[in-house]
Scaffold this motif. Structure first.
Motif, PDB file in Angstrom:
ATOM      1  N   GLU A 155       0.840  -1.191   0.000  1.00  0.00           N
ATOM      2  CA  GLU A 155       0.000   0.000   0.000  1.00  0.00           C
ATOM      3  C   GLU A 155       0.878   1.245   0.000  1.00  0.00           C
ATOM      4  O   GLU A 155       2.017   1.210   0.445  1.00  0.00           O
ATOM      5  CB  GLU A 155      -0.873   0.036   1.254  1.00  0.00           C
ATOM      6  N   ASP A 156       0.315   2.361  -0.473  1.00  0.00           N
ATOM      7  CA  ASP A 156       1.038   3.630  -0.381  1.00  0.00           C
ATOM      8  C   ASP A 156       1.243   4.002   1.080  1.00  0.00           C
ATOM      9  O   ASP A 156       0.351   3.804   1.905  1.00  0.00           O
ATOM     10  CB  ASP A 156       0.248   4.758  -1.061  1.00  0.00           C
ATOM     11  N   VAL A 157       2.420   4.534   1.384  1.00  0.00           N
ATOM     12  CA  VAL A 157       2.749   4.992   2.724  1.00  0.00           C
ATOM     13  C   VAL A 157       3.177   6.457   2.615  1.00  0.00           C
ATOM     14  O   VAL A 157       4.082   6.790   1.843  1.00  0.00           O
ATOM     15  CB  VAL A 157       3.886   4.153   3.341  1.00  0.00           C
ATOM     16  N   TYR A 158       2.515   7.331   3.367  1.00  0.00           N
ATOM     17  CA  TYR A 158       2.820   8.762   3.368  1.00  0.00           C
ATOM     18  C   TYR A 158       3.742   9.034   4.554  1.00  0.00           C
ATOM     19  O   TYR A 158       3.367   8.815   5.705  1.00  0.00           O
ATOM     20  CB  TYR A 158       1.526   9.577   3.456  1.00  0.00           C
ATOM     21  N   VAL A 159       4.958   9.488   4.257  1.00  0.00           N
ATOM     22  CA  VAL A 159       5.999   9.634   5.276  1.00  0.00           C
ATOM     23  C   VAL A 159       6.097  11.095   5.703  1.00  0.00           C
ATOM     24  O   VAL A 159       6.214  11.996   4.866  1.00  0.00           O
ATOM     25  CB  VAL A 159       7.357   9.133   4.737  1.00  0.00           C
ATOM     26  N   ILE A 160       6.069  11.317   7.036  1.00  0.00           N
ATOM     27  CA  ILE A 160       6.065  12.676   7.566  1.00  0.00           C
ATOM     28  C   ILE A 160       7.092  12.819   8.692  1.00  0.00           C
ATOM     29  O   ILE A 160       7.398  11.844   9.392  1.00  0.00           O
ATOM     30  CB  ILE A 160       4.635  13.041   8.053  1.00  0.00           C
ATOM     31  N   CYS A 161       7.635  14.019   8.831  1.00  0.00           N
ATOM     32  CA  CYS A 161       8.520  14.360   9.952  1.00  0.00           C
ATOM     33  C   CYS A 161       8.152  15.775  10.397  1.00  0.00           C
ATOM     34  O   CYS A 161       7.007  16.181  10.275  1.00  0.00           O
ATOM     35  CB  CYS A 161       9.990  14.225   9.574  1.00  0.00           C
TER      36      CYS A 161
END
Length: 108
Positions: free
Chosen positions: A53-59
């Motif tokens: 699945e698409d994974v949205y990466v945030i910091c």
């Protein structure tokens, strides 16, 4: 090489969100339901990230998530960097966050 990226307003409802900030940053305030794996732990814990699945990466602001997105995509994942990070999510757009404790949530 181009890194897939989106603004915080382009993240689909119910998307898989991976927060790669440090433990204290995540505890201070994070997106409800976000998965938390510190950037430094990603090479050891990548098996916990959904592969199909698409994974949205945030910091905090986009730098660490950009590194994580590159690493994940190089290793067969479908990762997308979230431009502007938690600063854009909460401070710029006022989108909701929760804390890991009893205090009021804030972006650290």
């Amino acid at each position: 090489m181009s890194i897939p990226s989106v603004s915080v307003t382009e993240i689909p409802q119910g998307a898989n969100i991976l927060d790669v900030r440090e433990d204290d940053e995540f505890a201070a305030g994070h997106i409800d339901g976000a998965q938390h794996i510190r950037l430094g732990d990603l090479p050891v814990r990548y098996g916990e990230v959904p592969l199909d699945e698409d994974v949205y990466v945030i910091c905090r602001s986009g730098g660490r998530s950009r590194q994580a997105t590159m690493w994940l995509n190089d290793n067969g994942f479908d990762a997308i960097n979230v431009d502007g990070g938690m600063g854009a999510w909460n401070l710029d757009h006022g989108l909701p966050i929760v804390s890991g404790g009893d205090g009021e949530a804030w972006v650290k």
